[in-house]
Design a protein around this motif. Structure first.
Motif, mmCIF file in Angstrom:
data_model
loop_
_atom_site.group_PDB
_atom_site.id
_atom_site.type_symbol
_atom_site.label_atom_id
_atom_site.label_comp_id
_atom_site.label_asym_id
_atom_site.label_seq_id
_atom_site.Cartn_x
_atom_site.Cartn_y
_atom_site.Cartn_z
ATOM 1 N N LEU A 42 -19.443 -53.321 31.562
ATOM 2 C CA LEU A 42 -20.342 -53.923 32.545
ATOM 3 C C LEU A 42 -21.668 -53.191 32.513
ATOM 4 O O LEU A 42 -21.715 -51.958 32.609
ATOM 5 N N PHE A 43 -22.759 -53.938 32.351
ATOM 6 C CA PHE A 43 -24.118 -53.410 32.425
ATOM 7 C C PHE A 43 -24.832 -54.120 33.561
ATOM 8 O O PHE A 43 -24.644 -55.319 33.764
ATOM 9 N N GLY A 44 -25.665 -53.398 34.271
ATOM 10 C CA GLY A 44 -26.463 -53.989 35.338
ATOM 11 C C GLY A 44 -27.676 -54.718 34.783
ATOM 12 O O GLY A 44 -28.093 -54.494 33.640
ATOM 13 N N GLU A 72 -14.505 -45.238 22.937
ATOM 14 C CA GLU A 72 -15.192 -46.417 22.418
ATOM 15 C C GLU A 72 -16.211 -46.869 23.456
ATOM 16 O O GLU A 72 -15.892 -46.967 24.639
ATOM 17 N N ARG A 73 -17.441 -47.107 23.021
ATOM 18 C CA ARG A 73 -18.508 -47.538 23.922
ATOM 19 C C ARG A 73 -19.231 -48.735 23.326
ATOM 20 O O ARG A 73 -19.150 -48.996 22.127
ATOM 21 N N LEU A 74 -19.963 -49.447 24.157
ATOM 22 C CA LEU A 74 -20.800 -50.547 23.717
ATOM 23 C C LEU A 74 -22.244 -50.105 23.883
ATOM 24 O O LEU A 74 -22.627 -49.592 24.931
ATOM 25 N N GLU A 112 -19.968 -49.453 32.797
ATOM 26 C CA GLU A 112 -18.629 -49.322 33.375
ATOM 27 C C GLU A 112 -17.657 -49.941 32.384
ATOM 28 O O GLU A 112 -17.938 -50.987 31.801
ATOM 29 N N ARG A 113 -16.521 -49.275 32.181
ATOM 30 C CA ARG A 113 -15.542 -49.768 31.214
ATOM 31 C C ARG A 113 -14.351 -50.393 31.923
ATOM 32 O O ARG A 113 -13.985 -50.005 33.021
ATOM 33 N N CYS A 114 -13.741 -51.358 31.257
ATOM 34 C CA CYS A 114 -12.506 -51.986 31.723
ATOM 35 C C CYS A 114 -11.463 -51.826 30.630
ATOM 36 O O CYS A 114 -11.677 -52.355 29.529
ATOM 37 N N PRO A 115 -10.327 -51.157 30.878
ATOM 38 C CA PRO A 115 -10.037 -50.377 32.065
ATOM 39 C C PRO A 115 -10.813 -49.070 32.087
ATOM 40 O O PRO A 115 -11.339 -48.701 31.062
ATOM 41 N N PRO A 116 -10.928 -48.423 33.195
ATOM 42 C CA PRO A 116 -10.184 -48.598 34.443
ATOM 43 C C PRO A 116 -10.849 -49.522 35.454
ATOM 44 O O PRO A 116 -10.239 -49.944 36.410
ATOM 45 N N ASN A 117 -12.133 -49.833 35.277
ATOM 46 C CA ASN A 117 -12.879 -50.631 36.267
ATOM 47 C C ASN A 117 -12.916 -52.097 35.851
ATOM 48 O O ASN A 117 -13.941 -52.577 35.405
ATOM 49 N N CYS A 118 -11.800 -52.796 36.007
ATOM 50 C CA CYS A 118 -11.702 -54.192 35.567
ATOM 51 C C CYS A 118 -12.022 -55.164 36.705
ATOM 52 O O CYS A 118 -11.697 -54.889 37.865
ATOM 53 N N PRO A 119 -12.656 -56.299 36.363
ATOM 54 C CA PRO A 119 -12.981 -57.293 37.390
ATOM 55 C C PRO A 119 -11.752 -58.104 37.791
ATOM 56 O O PRO A 119 -10.780 -58.183 37.040
#
Length: 122
Positions: A42-44, A72-74, A112-119
């Protein structure tokens, strides 16, 4: 071959099909069996708008990367009309941007990464 209009790359898709694609990925790579798997980032809008305001930006490249902690990142890079990575000091760098020093371009991360911060809903 005609040159693609970078601004027109990508399209809206059916919401149920998009959710299905995400569920298919999660099913193929279940978190219990793959604890390091990342389902999304997630990016703002602040950082996305900043990249889009880059002089000559017509799109954004999204690349997978691995940070110093092994996660792993985007990473996002602004792109010009030909799809080349943009730099503030030099208009277009093309694929050479990958080999530049960190202080020569402004990519974006810190998502923010999913997981742990999933929508919810996926």
């Amino acid at each position: 071959m005609a040159k693609k209009n970078v601004r027109k790359i990508g399209k809206k898709m059916d919401k149920s099909e998009a959710k299905k694609w995400v569920k298919n990925y999660k099913k193929k790579y279940p978190h219990k069996e793959n604890p390091n798997v990342t389902y999304g980032w997630l990016f703002g809008d602040d950082i996305i708008e900043k990249l889009l305001k880059y002089d000559g930006c017509e799109g954004i490249w999204f690349f997978k990367g691995i940070n110093d902690e092994g996660e792993e990142r985007l990473v996002m890079f602004p792109a010009d009309a030909d799809g080349n990575v943009l730099d503030r000091k030099m208009k277009s760098l093309g694929a050479a941007a990958i080999n530049l020093r960190d202080d020569e371009f402004d990519p974006a991360d810190d998502s923010e990464r999913c997981p742990p911060n999933c929508p919810n809903g996926l």
